[in-house]
Design an enzyme around this catalytic site. Structure first.
Site, PDB file in Angstrom:
ATOM      1  CD  GLU A 164       6.450  72.962  -2.751  1.00  0.00           C
ATOM      2  OE1 GLU A 164       5.915  73.816  -3.476  1.00  0.00           O
ATOM      3  OE2 GLU A 164       5.896  71.872  -2.454  1.00  0.00           O
ATOM      4  N   GLY A 203      -0.597  75.928  -5.999  1.00  0.00           N
ATOM      5  CA  GLY A 203      -1.913  75.485  -6.426  1.00  0.00           C
ATOM      6  C   GLY A 203      -2.456  74.326  -5.614  1.00  0.00           C
ATOM      7  CB  ALA A 204      -1.542  71.007  -5.118  1.00  0.00           C
ATOM      8  CB  SER A 205       1.023  72.015  -0.995  1.00  0.00           C
ATOM      9  OG  SER A 205       2.173  72.467  -1.701  1.00  0.00           O
ATOM     10  CB  THR A 206       0.004  76.657   1.784  1.00  0.00           C
ATOM     11  OG1 THR A 206       0.601  77.896   2.205  1.00  0.00           O
ATOM     12  CG2 THR A 206      -0.663  76.012   2.994  1.00  0.00           C
ATOM     13  CD  GLN A 207       4.720  74.159   0.496  1.00  0.00           C
ATOM     14  OE1 GLN A 207       3.867  73.304   0.297  1.00  0.00           O
ATOM     15  NE2 GLN A 207       4.945  75.139  -0.368  1.00  0.00           N
TER      16      GLN A 207
END
Length: 501
Positions: A164, A203-207
């Site tokens: 992702e 909403g559930a992760s950051t990259q």
């Protein structure tokens, strides 16, 4: 009076010239009409919503990678697919409206060869941690629906966090024309530019993904090697599960609730004065990200009322407590003992990064060009009452409006204490949603990567035809020149004989 040979030669020259013009025009027309387009469909199944993208690119590719553009975007109605764990058939059915739009957007004779792919991100990664059976059921339901269409079904699966992140980096750089751009006479050229980093907040992760200046990346698991448009890249990337904006909200509520003995009413310093809302313990602690915060007397159905107090300093401390900034077992870390090299160069920050900062800039009329300005803007919004917020943004939904305090404080801590942007490097962050009309996210990056595996459509034949046409034209030019030389010689001798007479 011209002689008969001269007349015949003039007619021949005229014929050859006309033939050359016709061939040149035909050749030029062929050059301006590339082979037909190909199409691809990518469905981005995020934690809070699903979006379908239709892409197209020329059948003849450039350096093994298609020149891909976004044709249509369709937002699927309803929540993310992970919410269908208790209604498995609904997951596939929810996609039909957007799939039907794709059917109309793509020429029917291209349907059978149009790849169709669904990628699920952090929402489904979380569901797989708590309910693998439901996860499989959701994906099976989706696969059944996708296979019912005439498109070339390529699969429905859960992306890894690194996939992702790096695909978002590919999209950001492609849209910035750092890989390839259109040059003179419509030719695609490689500009050999520096790349930009990419920061995604869902909403559930950051990259975070970027090409570091360090020659070696200390943690091999965070290095991804790519080849695009004839160039090689080594990208650092990492995805932080549970640090997307929706899960951060739950982590903050868990911190506020823990130690309270699960009383029925609690003050929330991150919410505005004059606003209250109810949440069940299951909403707060039912997530894989917060289950470790549960107390022994955890009661899923018990409702807790949260009343806002607009207390920025307390809110900021609570948000900071969801991070761990030590220890670090590498030469440098971000947080939670995760290796990260020093950030360098320009960055594009998109998704919830963009929406939050754009709200601060537009609705509150605040400048966001430094860490201090971001913290001041966060403080400003966190100290406002609910009525003051509604006056500033009357058309924004209440649910979204009351979360901007938590979101802005979180983004400040994440970018400064987490990713280590300082007063100088923070200026290199551009908060954007789109570039050139295309959405920044992993989906376009996936389609760019996918086109590497799709053979170009008769590119060799097209080139041979072009070379053949030009070869004929060159021969004609040689013949015209030779005929001209012959005409000159005949005229010279004719004039010499006339002078003798």
């Amino acid at each position: 009076m011209p002689s008969i040979p001269h007349c015949l030669l003039s007619l021949a020259l005229g014929f050859l010239g006309l033939l050359g013009i016709i061939l040149l025009c035909a050749t030029t027309r062929d050059m301006e009409q590339p082979p037909p387009h190909k199409y691809g469909i990518v469905i981005d199944a995020g934690s809070s919503r699903t979006t379908l993208y239709v892409y197209k690119w020329p059948a003849g590719k450039e350096n093994d990678t298609g020149i891909v553009s976004e044709q249509i975007t369709c937002n699927v109605r309803g929540p993310g697919i992970s919410s269908y764990a208790a209604n498995l058939s609904g997951a596939g059915k929810s996609l039909k409206d957007c799939l039907n739009k794709a059917v109309k957007a793509i020429p029917s004779d291209r349907h059978a060869e149009t790849p169709l792919y669904l990628g699920a991100t952090a929402g489904m990664r979380l569901l797989s941690q708590t309910d693998p059976k439901a996860t499989k059921g959701v994906l099976d339901s989706i696969a059944t629906t996708l296979r019912s269409y005439r498109f070339d079904y390529q699969g429905a699966r859960i992306l890894t966090g690194n996939e992702e992140g790096v695909l978002g980096w590919v999209t950001a750089n492609y849209l910035q024309e750092n890989f390839v751009k259109c040059g003179l006479f419509g030719r695609w050229i490689n500009p050999v530019k520096n790349t930009v980093g990419a920061m995604d907040l869902g909403g559930a992760s950051t990259q975070i993904s970027f090409v570091p200046t360090d020659k070696e990346i200390e943690d091999p698991e965070k290095e991804v090697s790519l080849r695009l448009y004839g160039q090689d890249y080594k990208v650092y990337t990492h995805s932080y599960l549970c640090y997307g904006i929706d899960q951060v909200k739950k982590k903050v509520l868990a911190k506020i609730t823990s130690g309270s003995g699960y009383v029925s009413e609690i003050t929330n310093p991150c919410m505005p004065r004059g606003y209250s809302t109810n949440h069940t313990q299951e909403f707060i602690f039912g997530s894989w990200c917060t289950e470790n915060e549960r107390a022994q007397d955890y009661s899923p159905k018990q409702t807790i009322t949260f009343r806002g107090s607009s207390d920025f300093e307390t809110c900021y401390r609570i948000v900071s407590s969801i991070f761990s900034f030590s220890p670090c077992n590498y030469t440098s870390c971000s947080f939670n003992n995760v290796y990260q090299p020093e950030v360098t160069g320009d960055f594009l920050a998109f998704a919830a990064f963009y929406y939050t900062v754009d709200f601060l800039k537009v609705r509150l009329k605040r400048n966001i060009t430094s860490p201090n300005e971001l913290r001041e803007a966060s403080s400003f919004i966190c100290k406002m009452s609910f009525s003051e917020l509604k006056e500033k943004a009357p058309n924004v939904s209440e649910t979204r409006l009351v979360n901007y305090c938590t979101a802005s404080a979180y983004i400040h801590i994440l970018t400064t204490d987490g990713y280590k942007f300082n007063n100088q490097t923070f200026k290199n962050i551009a908060f954007q949603k789109k570039v050139g009309g295309s959405t920044i996210g992993w989906a376009l990056g996936y389609m760019l990567n996918l086109t590497n595996a799709i053979p170009a459509e008769n590119p060799a034949t097209w080139k041979v035809q072009m070379l053949g046409a030009w070869a004929v034209l060159i021969v004609i030019c040689i013949l015209v020149i030779a005929a001209g030389a012959l005409l000159f010689a005949l005229s010279y001798h004719s004039g010499k004989n006339d002078s003798v007479l």
